[in-house]
Design an enzyme around this catalytic site. Structure first.
Site, PDB file in Angstrom:
ATOM      1  N   LYS A 110      31.127  42.972  40.918  1.00 16.21           N
ATOM      2  CA  LYS A 110      32.254  42.022  40.290  1.00 16.21           C
ATOM      3  C   LYS A 110      32.273  41.982  39.100  1.00 16.21           C
ATOM      4  O   LYS A 110      31.623  40.894  38.371  1.00 16.21           O
ATOM      5  CB  LYS A 110      31.993  40.778  41.285  1.00 16.21           C
ATOM      6  N   TYR A 130      31.062  38.376  37.282  1.00 19.00           N
ATOM      7  CA  TYR A 130      31.447  37.026  37.565  1.00 19.00           C
ATOM      8  C   TYR A 130      31.409  36.761  39.088  1.00 19.00           C
ATOM      9  O   TYR A 130      31.078  37.606  39.829  1.00 19.00           O
ATOM     10  CB  TYR A 130      32.948  36.489  36.972  1.00 19.00           C
ATOM     11  N   LEU A 163      34.906  45.947  46.663  1.00 17.67           N
ATOM     12  CA  LEU A 163      34.120  44.872  46.623  1.00 17.67           C
ATOM     13  C   LEU A 163      33.895  44.142  47.929  1.00 17.67           C
ATOM     14  O   LEU A 163      34.776  44.068  48.574  1.00 17.67           O
ATOM     15  CB  LEU A 163      34.743  43.706  45.630  1.00 17.67           C
ATOM     16  N   GLU A 209      41.097  48.684  48.617  1.00 16.52           N
ATOM     17  CA  GLU A 209      41.202  47.214  48.752  1.00 16.52           C
ATOM     18  C   GLU A 209      42.437  46.928  48.048  1.00 16.52           C
ATOM     19  O   GLU A 209      43.247  47.307  47.762  1.00 16.52           O
ATOM     20  CB  GLU A 209      40.048  46.637  48.168  1.00 16.52           C
TER      21      GLU A 209
HETATM   22  N1  PDD Z   1      38.315  38.180  43.896  1.00 17.12           N
HETATM   23  N2  PDD Z   1      38.096  42.701  45.992  1.00 17.12           N
HETATM   24  C1  PDD Z   1      38.484  42.488  44.868  1.00 17.12           C
HETATM   25  C2  PDD Z   1      38.622  43.450  43.828  1.00 17.12           C
HETATM   26  C3  PDD Z   1      38.511  41.044  44.493  1.00 17.12           C
HETATM   27  O1  PDD Z   1      38.727  40.720  43.172  1.00 17.12           O
HETATM   28  C4  PDD Z   1      38.342  40.094  45.461  1.00 17.12           C
HETATM   29  C5  PDD Z   1      38.117  38.421  45.018  1.00 17.12           C
HETATM   30  C6  PDD Z   1      38.058  40.522  46.519  1.00 17.12           C
HETATM   31  C7  PDD Z   1      37.485  39.518  47.721  1.00 17.12           C
HETATM   32  O2  PDD Z   1      36.380  39.101  47.529  1.00 17.12           O
HETATM   33  P1  PDD Z   1      35.766  37.588  48.179  1.00 17.12           P
HETATM   34  O3  PDD Z   1      36.486  37.429  49.766  1.00 17.12           O
HETATM   35  O4  PDD Z   1      34.354  37.404  48.170  1.00 17.12           O
HETATM   36  O5  PDD Z   1      36.688  36.383  47.194  1.00 17.12           O
HETATM   37  C8  PDD Z   1      37.992  41.959  46.911  1.00 17.12           C
HETATM   38  C9  PDD Z   1      38.399  36.964  43.209  1.00 17.12           C
HETATM   39  C10 PDD Z   1      38.891  35.817  43.985  1.00 17.12           C
HETATM   40  C11 PDD Z   1      39.004  36.784  41.951  1.00 17.12           C
HETATM   41  O6  PDD Z   1      38.707  37.854  41.132  1.00 17.12           O
HETATM   42  O7  PDD Z   1      39.579  35.735  41.689  1.00 17.12           O
END
Ligand code: PDD
Length: 280
Positions: free
Chosen positions: A145, A34, A201, A177
């Site tokens: 992701k 996703y 991620l 993270e």
């Molecule tokens: N998640 N690490 C993880 C495990 C995440 O799920 C997310 C973001 C990030 C930050 O990535 P970004 O800056 O590209 O949003 C890091 C999204 C927002 C979610 O699962 O809803």
């Protein structure tokens, strides 16, 4: 088109009418990937970076991308409203096969779903949040992701159960993270975030913050943050699309800095907001 229309496998239809098979491998196995893409002033934010990460995630699970970048843009366009801040949610699964089998099915079309939803302001944005550290129980493909999010869910819920807004995950003594965010710490005045690896991620928000810090001569580096360093940090932030930059003002029950979002957070958050405005 009604505002609540979503995209599913080539059609736009009302959310209530969007249905997938119970044999879908996303449902049975969590077999899919996703993306979450903020949309500011009607424009998807850093779309190329998100679509590049989508390619990386699909490659990690060996699923071909069903669409070119321009096809993705065309798919998103009717979902997006021009006048408010929203986010695109996009999911691709390995589709619905006739029988349940862990191995990949042959000749099965992927399921492609996209929707747009409003960004609801997050209460922690101005005041910061409490966070809780815990041992990272996840697998070795955290750079992809994937929709297989059970470990992340359990981490976030464990933090919520302890009155926190986010879990900060520790693997082999170092920060990886957050449950759904990247982590930054200010160590001796330097902004530090763990470098890209299969343990985390590579967030797009993270990428923008590093760019803004470099452009504005704010000392920053990508390197490991030990649990002990995290405990001594003068500032800690978690970053993600939608929530953006959130200061952690309490870690495992102890106050971080002076218990308020710190000066570097103020600076980078202002730069981030100004950067968003500049794209309008
Ligand atoms: N998640 N690490 C993880 C495990 C995440 O799920 C997310 C973001 C990030 C930050 O990535 P970004 O800056 O590209 O949003 C890091 C999204 C927002 C979610 O699962 O809803």
């Amino acid at each position: 088109m009604a505002s609540k229309a979503v995209y599913l496998n080539g059609s736009y239809l009302p959310l209530q009418e969007a249905k997938v098979s119970v044999l879908d491998r996303g449902f049975l196995f969590g077999d899919g990937v996703y993306e979450v893409i903020p949309v500011y002033y009607g424009k998807p934010f850093r779309l190329d970076s998100h679509l590049q990460r989508l390619d990386n995630s699909l490659a990690a699970i060996r699923l071909p991308n069903p669409h070119s970048r321009s096809e993705w843009r065309d798919i998103f366009a009717p979902l997006v409203a021009a006048d408010k801040n929203q986010y695109l949610y996009l999911q691709i699964t390995r589709g619905a096969a006739e029988k349940r089998d862990h191995a990949f099915p042959e000749n099965t079309a992927p399921t492609v779903f996209a929707m747009c939803a409003d960004i609801v302001p997050f209460a922690g944005t101005q005041d910061g949040i409490a966070a809780v550290t815990m041992d990272d129980s996840r697998w070795r493909l955290c750079h992809a992701k994937t929709i297989t999010l059970l470990a992340n869910i359990l981490h976030r819920q464990a933090a919520v159960d302890q009155g926190g807004g986010e879990a900060i995950l520790i693997k082999d003594g170092n920060v990886t993270e957050g449950a759904a965010s990247n982590v930054f710490a200010v160590l001796d005045g330097v902004l530090v975030t763990p470098g890209p690896s299969p343990a985390l991620l590579s967030g797009i928000t993270r990428e923008v913050i590093l760019e803004l810090a470099q452009k504005n001569a704010i000392p920053c580096r990508e390197s490991a943050i030990s649990a002990a360093e995290l405990n001594s940090a003068s500032e800690i932030w978690v970053t993600s699309s939608i929530r953006e930059l959130i200061a952690v003002v309490e870690l495992d029950g102890a106050v971080v800095g002076d218990g308020k979002p710190g000066p570097l957070w103020q600076t980078l958050n202002s730069l981030f907001q100004a950067y968003k405005q500049s794209l309008s």
